[in-house]
Design a protein around this motif. Structure first.
Motif, short mmCIF file in Angstrom:
data_model
loop_
_atom_site.label_atom_id
_atom_site.label_comp_id
_atom_site.label_asym_id
_atom_site.label_seq_id
_atom_site.Cartn_x
_atom_site.Cartn_y
_atom_site.Cartn_z
N VAL A 43 0.86 -1.19 0.00
CA VAL A 43 0.00 0.00 0.00
C VAL A 43 0.89 1.24 0.00
O VAL A 43 1.82 1.34 0.81
CB VAL A 43 -0.92 0.02 1.25
N PRO A 44 0.64 2.20 -0.90
CA PRO A 44 1.44 3.43 -0.88
C PRO A 44 1.15 4.26 0.37
O PRO A 44 0.03 4.26 0.87
CB PRO A 44 1.00 4.16 -2.15
N CYS A 45 2.16 4.94 0.85
CA CYS A 45 2.01 5.76 2.05
C CYS A 45 1.62 7.17 1.64
O CYS A 45 2.42 7.91 1.06
CB CYS A 45 3.32 5.77 2.85
N GLU A 46 0.39 7.55 1.94
CA GLU A 46 -0.11 8.89 1.59
C GLU A 46 -0.45 9.70 2.83
O GLU A 46 -0.35 10.92 2.83
CB GLU A 46 -1.34 8.76 0.69
N ASN A 47 -0.85 9.01 3.91
CA ASN A 47 -1.18 9.68 5.16
C ASN A 47 -0.57 8.88 6.31
O ASN A 47 -0.96 7.76 6.57
CB ASN A 47 -2.71 9.76 5.33
N ALA A 48 0.41 9.48 6.98
CA ALA A 48 1.13 8.78 8.04
C ALA A 48 0.22 8.35 9.18
O ALA A 48 0.53 7.38 9.90
CB ALA A 48 2.26 9.66 8.58
N ASP A 49 -0.91 9.03 9.36
CA ASP A 49 -1.85 8.67 10.44
C ASP A 49 -2.48 7.31 10.21
O ASP A 49 -3.04 6.71 11.14
CB ASP A 49 -2.95 9.73 10.56
N ASP A 50 -2.42 6.81 8.97
CA ASP A 50 -3.00 5.51 8.64
C ASP A 50 -2.01 4.37 8.79
O ASP A 50 -2.29 3.24 8.41
CB ASP A 50 -3.52 5.52 7.19
N TRP A 51 -0.85 4.68 9.36
CA TRP A 51 0.21 3.68 9.47
C TRP A 51 0.60 3.41 10.91
O TRP A 51 0.48 4.26 11.78
CB TRP A 51 1.45 4.13 8.68
N ARG A 52 1.04 2.18 11.16
CA ARG A 52 1.54 1.76 12.46
C ARG A 52 2.90 1.10 12.25
O ARG A 52 3.38 0.97 11.13
CB ARG A 52 0.57 0.75 13.12
N PHE A 53 3.52 0.64 13.31
CA PHE A 53 4.76 -0.11 13.17
C PHE A 53 4.80 -1.20 14.23
O PHE A 53 4.11 -1.13 15.25
CB PHE A 53 6.00 0.79 13.29
N THR A 54 5.59 -2.23 13.97
CA THR A 54 5.74 -3.33 14.92
C THR A 54 7.18 -3.83 14.88
O THR A 54 7.88 -3.69 13.87
CB THR A 54 4.78 -4.48 14.59
N SER A 55 7.62 -4.41 15.98
CA SER A 55 8.96 -4.99 16.02
C SER A 55 8.93 -6.36 15.33
O SER A 55 7.89 -7.00 15.22
CB SER A 55 9.44 -5.14 17.47
#
Length: 248
Positions: A43-55
């Protein structure tokens, strides 16, 4: 003599089988990781608020190998299950082949978030804090809760810790070439137990990127006089040491 002649080929065969098994397990890990990256970048990153991260993964020195971003719009359950599968397999891999691997500990900080850069999600780190937490060749005291929480204490052994005057001395044992590039810091959690004497909690941060099999021992001496600002006596609890130390 005949017994030795029969035994030697058997040893070579066992060694070859073990090496082959390791290559297969490594290929399996690489395949899983490629699937994780493919899903992360699907998925392209257009809005950083729609993204998370995990280890993900496991460092040879303990703690996660790194962090990876993912969009909330993908099948997050399947994605996180795949990451967990990869991590568990890497834990098993490290345990199985730890005798032929090197603990290369690299200090990193916990991510601050995700940002979009030309349509791609990238993890944000606080580089200034990274530098501050990494210590120095001689070692020094750092009082920072963020650094404390981000420090892993696997990959080395600590012993012979003593306080003389305003100095704390201890010896570290870890893999390396000569230990000359090691960066060491004593990390204060900034948590003070209000007892008498007061109690404080510490970790030793070791940044070790030396790729050698030798076991190196180095002794460090750190000035802890800054701790006197809070109390005339302080009990130091250092993770990895069985006994606490009294500083007065």
């Amino acid at each position: 003599m005949k017994r030795l002649c029969y035994f030697l080929p058997l040893l070579l065969l066992l060694f070859a089988c073990d090496e082959s098994s390791q290559l297969e397990d490594k290929a399996d890990l690489e395949k899983l990781y490629a699937q994780i990256v493919e899903l992360s970048e699907s998925v392209p990153c257009e809005n950083a608020d729609d993204w998370r991260f995990t280890s993900f993964g496991e460092s040879l020195c303990g703690g996660p190998k790194g962090y990876i971003p993912y969009a909330s719009s993908i099948d997050t359950v399947s994605f996180l299950m795949l990451v967990e599968l990869y991590t568990n397999k890497e834990i098993s891999y490290n345990a199985k082949y730890e005798g032929v691997q090197i603990c290369q500990f690299v200090y990193y900080t916990y991510p601050l978030g995700v940002e979009c850069v030309e349509g791609k999600a990238e993890i944000i780190y606080n580089n200034d804090l990274w530098e501050m937490c990494s210590g120095s060749e001689k070692g020094h005291l750092i009082s920072n809760q963020y650094c404390y929480e981000s420090t892993y204490t696997e990959g080395y052994e600590i012993e012979d810790a003593v306080i003389e005057g305003d100095s704390l001395s201890f010896t570290l044992h870890s893999s390396g070439c000569d230990g000359n590039s090691w960066e060491v810091a004593l990390i204060d959690s900034e948590v003070i137990a209000e007892s008498y004497p007061v109690q404080r909690y510490f970790k030793v941060s070791l940044t070790n990127t030396e790729a050698c099999f030798a076991v190196i021992s180095k002794t460090y001496t750190i000035d802890i006089s800054a701790l006197k600002n809070d109390s005339d006596k302080t009990i130091l609890h250092i993770e990895g040491l069985e006994e606490s130390l009294l500083y007065e």
